[in-house]
Design a protein around this motif. Structure first.
Motif, mmCIF file in Angstrom:
data_model
loop_
_atom_site.group_PDB
_atom_site.id
_atom_site.type_symbol
_atom_site.label_atom_id
_atom_site.label_comp_id
_atom_site.label_asym_id
_atom_site.label_seq_id
_atom_site.Cartn_x
_atom_site.Cartn_y
_atom_site.Cartn_z
ATOM 1 N N LEU A 1 0.840 -1.193 0.000
ATOM 2 C CA LEU A 1 0.000 0.000 0.000
ATOM 3 C C LEU A 1 0.878 1.246 0.000
ATOM 4 C CD1 LEU A 1 -2.765 -1.151 2.514
ATOM 5 C CD2 LEU A 1 -2.956 -0.951 0.029
ATOM 6 N N THR A 2 1.468 1.572 1.138
ATOM 7 C CA THR A 2 2.350 2.744 1.189
ATOM 8 C C THR A 2 3.734 2.391 1.714
ATOM 9 O OG1 THR A 2 1.536 3.275 3.413
ATOM 10 C CG2 THR A 2 0.420 4.319 1.546
ATOM 11 N N GLY A 3 3.859 1.240 2.356
ATOM 12 C CA GLY A 3 5.127 0.865 2.958
ATOM 13 C C GLY A 3 6.000 0.044 2.032
ATOM 14 N N SER A 4 6.987 -0.620 2.631
ATOM 15 C CA SER A 4 7.968 -1.358 1.842
ATOM 16 C C SER A 4 7.716 -2.854 1.804
ATOM 17 C CB SER A 4 9.369 -1.106 2.416
ATOM 18 O OG SER A 4 9.422 -1.534 3.773
ATOM 19 N N SER A 5 6.785 -3.356 2.628
ATOM 20 C CA SER A 5 6.594 -4.793 2.676
ATOM 21 C C SER A 5 5.128 -5.144 2.852
ATOM 22 C CB SER A 5 7.418 -5.414 3.813
ATOM 23 O OG SER A 5 6.946 -4.951 5.061
ATOM 24 N N SER A 6 4.794 -6.393 2.525
ATOM 25 C CA SER A 6 3.422 -6.875 2.676
ATOM 26 C C SER A 6 3.447 -8.376 2.882
ATOM 27 C CB SER A 6 2.572 -6.525 1.446
ATOM 28 O OG SER A 6 3.099 -7.140 0.272
ATOM 29 N N THR A 7 2.388 -8.894 3.493
ATOM 30 C CA THR A 7 2.213 -10.335 3.685
ATOM 31 C C THR A 7 0.780 -10.695 3.343
ATOM 32 O OG1 THR A 7 1.618 -10.088 6.026
ATOM 33 C CG2 THR A 7 3.950 -10.451 5.516
ATOM 34 N N ALA A 8 0.575 -11.890 2.777
ATOM 35 C CA ALA A 8 -0.771 -12.374 2.451
ATOM 36 C C ALA A 8 -1.201 -13.393 3.491
ATOM 37 C CB ALA A 8 -0.800 -12.994 1.060
ATOM 38 N N ALA A 9 -2.483 -13.343 3.886
ATOM 39 C CA ALA A 9 -2.987 -14.224 4.934
ATOM 40 C C ALA A 9 -3.983 -15.254 4.430
ATOM 41 C CB ALA A 9 -3.640 -13.396 6.042
ATOM 42 N N ASP A 10 -4.785 -14.922 3.403
ATOM 43 C CA ASP A 10 -5.841 -15.834 2.974
ATOM 44 C C ASP A 10 -6.259 -15.503 1.551
ATOM 45 O OD1 ASP A 10 -7.585 -17.969 3.257
ATOM 46 O OD2 ASP A 10 -9.116 -16.837 4.336
ATOM 47 N N ILE A 11 -6.932 -16.472 0.915
ATOM 48 C CA ILE A 11 -7.429 -16.298 -0.446
ATOM 49 C C ILE A 11 -8.741 -17.063 -0.570
ATOM 50 C CG2 ILE A 11 -6.037 -18.270 -1.263
ATOM 51 C CD1 ILE A 11 -5.829 -16.854 -3.993
ATOM 52 N N ASN A 12 -9.714 -16.470 -1.277
ATOM 53 C CA ASN A 12 -10.955 -17.207 -1.515
ATOM 54 C C ASN A 12 -10.943 -17.822 -2.911
ATOM 55 O OD1 ASN A 12 -11.703 -15.158 -3.314
ATOM 56 N ND2 ASN A 12 -13.221 -14.248 -1.947
ATOM 57 N N ILE B 1 12.111 -19.117 -9.050
ATOM 58 C CA ILE B 1 13.539 -18.781 -9.075
ATOM 59 C C ILE B 1 13.812 -17.671 -10.085
ATOM 60 C CG2 ILE B 1 15.835 -19.653 -9.627
ATOM 61 C CD1 ILE B 1 14.920 -22.373 -8.567
ATOM 62 N N ALA B 2 13.193 -17.788 -11.280
ATOM 63 C CA ALA B 2 13.422 -16.808 -12.343
ATOM 64 C C ALA B 2 12.964 -15.413 -11.928
ATOM 65 C CB ALA B 2 12.700 -17.244 -13.611
ATOM 66 N N ALA B 3 11.911 -15.344 -11.119
ATOM 67 C CA ALA B 3 11.391 -14.039 -10.689
ATOM 68 C C ALA B 3 12.158 -13.467 -9.504
ATOM 69 C CB ALA B 3 9.910 -14.158 -10.344
ATOM 70 N N GLY B 4 13.107 -14.245 -8.958
ATOM 71 C CA GLY B 4 13.948 -13.732 -7.886
ATOM 72 C C GLY B 4 13.392 -13.884 -6.492
ATOM 73 N N TRP B 5 12.413 -14.793 -6.304
ATOM 74 C CA TRP B 5 11.834 -14.997 -4.978
ATOM 75 C C TRP B 5 12.672 -16.004 -4.179
ATOM 76 C CZ3 TRP B 5 7.542 -12.451 -3.133
ATOM 77 C CH2 TRP B 5 6.773 -11.750 -4.071
ATOM 78 N N THR B 6 12.833 -15.714 -2.891
ATOM 79 C CA THR B 6 13.497 -16.642 -1.976
ATOM 80 C C THR B 6 12.737 -16.653 -0.653
ATOM 81 O OG1 THR B 6 14.985 -14.928 -1.122
ATOM 82 C CG2 THR B 6 15.771 -16.253 -2.996
ATOM 83 N N ASP B 7 13.045 -17.666 0.166
ATOM 84 C CA ASP B 7 12.483 -17.762 1.523
ATOM 85 C C ASP B 7 10.960 -17.611 1.531
ATOM 86 O OD1 ASP B 7 15.032 -18.093 2.638
ATOM 87 O OD2 ASP B 7 15.343 -15.931 2.670
ATOM 88 N N LEU B 8 10.293 -18.409 0.711
ATOM 89 C CA LEU B 8 8.840 -18.316 0.618
ATOM 90 C C LEU B 8 8.151 -18.905 1.847
ATOM 91 C CD1 LEU B 8 7.911 -19.191 -3.076
ATOM 92 C CD2 LEU B 8 8.486 -16.984 -2.070
ATOM 93 N N HIS B 9 7.075 -18.248 2.269
ATOM 94 C CA HIS B 9 6.170 -18.748 3.294
ATOM 95 C C HIS B 9 4.796 -18.899 2.645
ATOM 96 C CE1 HIS B 9 9.393 -16.990 5.676
ATOM 97 N NE2 HIS B 9 8.925 -17.586 6.762
ATOM 98 N N ALA B 10 4.257 -20.115 2.580
ATOM 99 C CA ALA B 10 2.931 -20.348 2.017
ATOM 100 C C ALA B 10 1.907 -20.351 3.145
ATOM 101 C CB ALA B 10 2.892 -21.674 1.263
ATOM 102 N N ARG B 11 0.820 -19.585 2.992
ATOM 103 C CA ARG B 11 -0.150 -19.459 4.071
ATOM 104 C C ARG B 11 -1.541 -19.987 3.735
ATOM 105 N NH1 ARG B 11 1.604 -16.611 8.528
ATOM 106 N NH2 ARG B 11 -0.195 -17.708 9.400
ATOM 107 N N ALA B 12 -1.936 -20.006 2.460
ATOM 108 C CA ALA B 12 -3.295 -20.442 2.137
ATOM 109 C C ALA B 12 -3.367 -20.943 0.702
ATOM 110 C CB ALA B 12 -4.294 -19.299 2.349
ATOM 111 N N ILE B 13 -4.344 -21.837 0.453
ATOM 112 C CA ILE B 13 -4.576 -22.391 -0.882
ATOM 113 C C ILE B 13 -6.079 -22.465 -1.107
ATOM 114 C CG2 ILE B 13 -4.409 -24.770 0.023
ATOM 115 C CD1 ILE B 13 -3.277 -25.597 -2.737
ATOM 116 N N ASN B 14 -6.533 -22.115 -2.328
ATOM 117 C CA ASN B 14 -7.958 -22.193 -2.612
ATOM 118 C C ASN B 14 -8.286 -23.435 -3.446
ATOM 119 O OD1 ASN B 14 -7.277 -21.535 -5.263
ATOM 120 N ND2 ASN B 14 -8.112 -19.468 -5.177
#
Length: 389
Positions: free
Chosen positions: A41-52, A323-336
């Motif tokens: 939104l306005t800061g430097s980081s974000s986390t996702a908690a859930d998905i429908n 890997i190609a997108a440069g993501w590391t240390d992933l935390h998975a929180r939800a699956i629909n």
């Protein structure tokens, strides 16, 4: 028009949902994948908690406005449109607030800072609930005698599970509400002082963790509508249930090892031994696909996300698009139900932490089945409408 309605309005609601559910098949084993960052939104980081099941994501974006003086650590709750598009502030008042869960009608629950303060001068957290499509925000309240509440999850009837704090006994008790967050019932404990609810399915079965009479934390499950708290007996001295699907399959962790159960919490499969190190299962969909995290040890700074599907474990962090997108240390929180996975991870060599949406790209025959199911849904919708006239 209300800004939540402007961004969150989508058509089809439960009817499309049913079509997705009816045609949902396990395509992830042979799927390609796409991963996108959801931004902030306005800061430097974000986390996702859930998905429908429409791909709407809720989570939290860091803001510097808190300056370290609030319990929710300076976050603003966000929600996206379908398939993770258009991240936006949910519009909760107060310095800091979070989003925890979203159902398939777009109702969201989360926390905000209340007006009561603990002895240290910090505000107690309170639970909010929105109406359908994220419109309208109201305070869920607390259990009688409580001053604080936090949500664990919300089902498609708007029943909320969470926990409420009693200052006189320094205890938390798990609760369940009626539809649309009305009323609040104390679920009790497994004999100890406190219990915490983390999730609820469409039958009103609640899962979480409770202290026992010998002060161990044990994962629990209830019957429909929160009736009867039962120890899952998954073993270990510290276990906790994080999620439950509509068959009553439960996931969580026991003594640092991820587990899932058969329907209605019967039987336990320890998938932690297959992952090695320390692991946690965070969510399970109705197809029995499980997502979570694992690392070498409890003190490790590097975490990988996993998907367990049809007996196969996939290290999400090692997928080529990730890997190609440069993501590391992933935390998975939800699956629909379509296999979309949300969580958060590091970008730019760990400089940025951002929420992500990982989506399977199914084979052509899977799309054909999905379209056929949606066609059947259209027929069902017409029949339902005619019956209502």
């Amino acid at each position: 028009m209300n800004k939540n309605k402007r961004f969150l309005k989508f058509s089809g609601n439960a009817l499309i949902l049913l079509g997705i559910y009816a045609t949902s098949i396990s395509t992830t084993a042979s799927a390609d994948w796409t991963i996108v960052g959801l931004g902030t939104l306005t800061g430097s980081s974000s986390t996702a908690a859930d998905i429908n099941n429409f791909g709407q994501v809720v989570g939290n974006s860091y803001t510097a406005g808190c300056a370290g003086s609030c319990l929710t650590y300076g976050y603003d709750a966000f929600v996206t449109g379908a398939n993770g598009t258009s991240i936006m502030d949910l519009g909760i008042s107060g310095v800091s607030n979070t989003a925890r869960s979203i159902n398939n009608y777009g109702q969201i629950v989360g926390t905000y800072e209340g007006f009561d303060y603990n002895p240290d001068g910090y505000p107690f957290l309170r639970t909010y609930i929105t109406g359908a499509d994220g419109v309208g925000i109201s305070d869920l309240g607390t259990l009688p005698g409580g001053v604080s509440s936090q949500p664990g999850g919300i089902n498609d009837s708007g029943q909320v599970a969470g926990h409420s704090y009693f200052p006189n006994t320094f205890a938390w008790h798990a609760f369940i509400t009626g539809p649309n967050g009305t009323g609040m019932t104390d679920l009790g404990t497994l004999g100890g002082r406190s219990s915490y609810a983390s999730a609820i399915n469409n039958s009103g079965q609640v899962v979480g963790g409770s202290y026992t009479i010998d002060n161990q934390m044990h994962a629990f499950i209830t019957d429909a509508d929160g009736v009867g708290m039962t120890d899952l007996n998954v073993g270990g001295s510290f276990s906790y249930a994080n999620a439950i699907n509509n068959s009553g399959q439960v996931v969580g962790a026991s003594d640092g090892q991820a587990f899932f159960t058969d329907p209605n919490g019967i039987g336990t499969v320890n998938i932690g031994v297959l992952l090695g190190g320390v692991s946690q299962a965070w969510d399970i969909n109705d197809s029995g696909q499980v997502v979570g995290n694992f690392s070498d040890d409890i003190f490790s700074n590097h975490t990988s996300a996993f998907l367990y599907s049809d007996g196969v474990i996939t290290n999400i962090s090692l997928l080529a698009p990730v890997i190609a997108a440069g993501w590391t240390d992933l935390h998975a929180r939800a699956i629909n139900e379509t296999g979309q996975i949300v969580g958060y991870g590091s970008l730019d060599g760990g400089i940025t932490v951002q929420a992500f949406l990982l989506s399977p790209v199914p084979e052509p025959q899977a799309y054909a089945m999905l379209l056929a199911g949606l066609g059947l849904l259209g027929f069902m919708a017409r029949r339902r409408k005619e019956s209502a006239v």
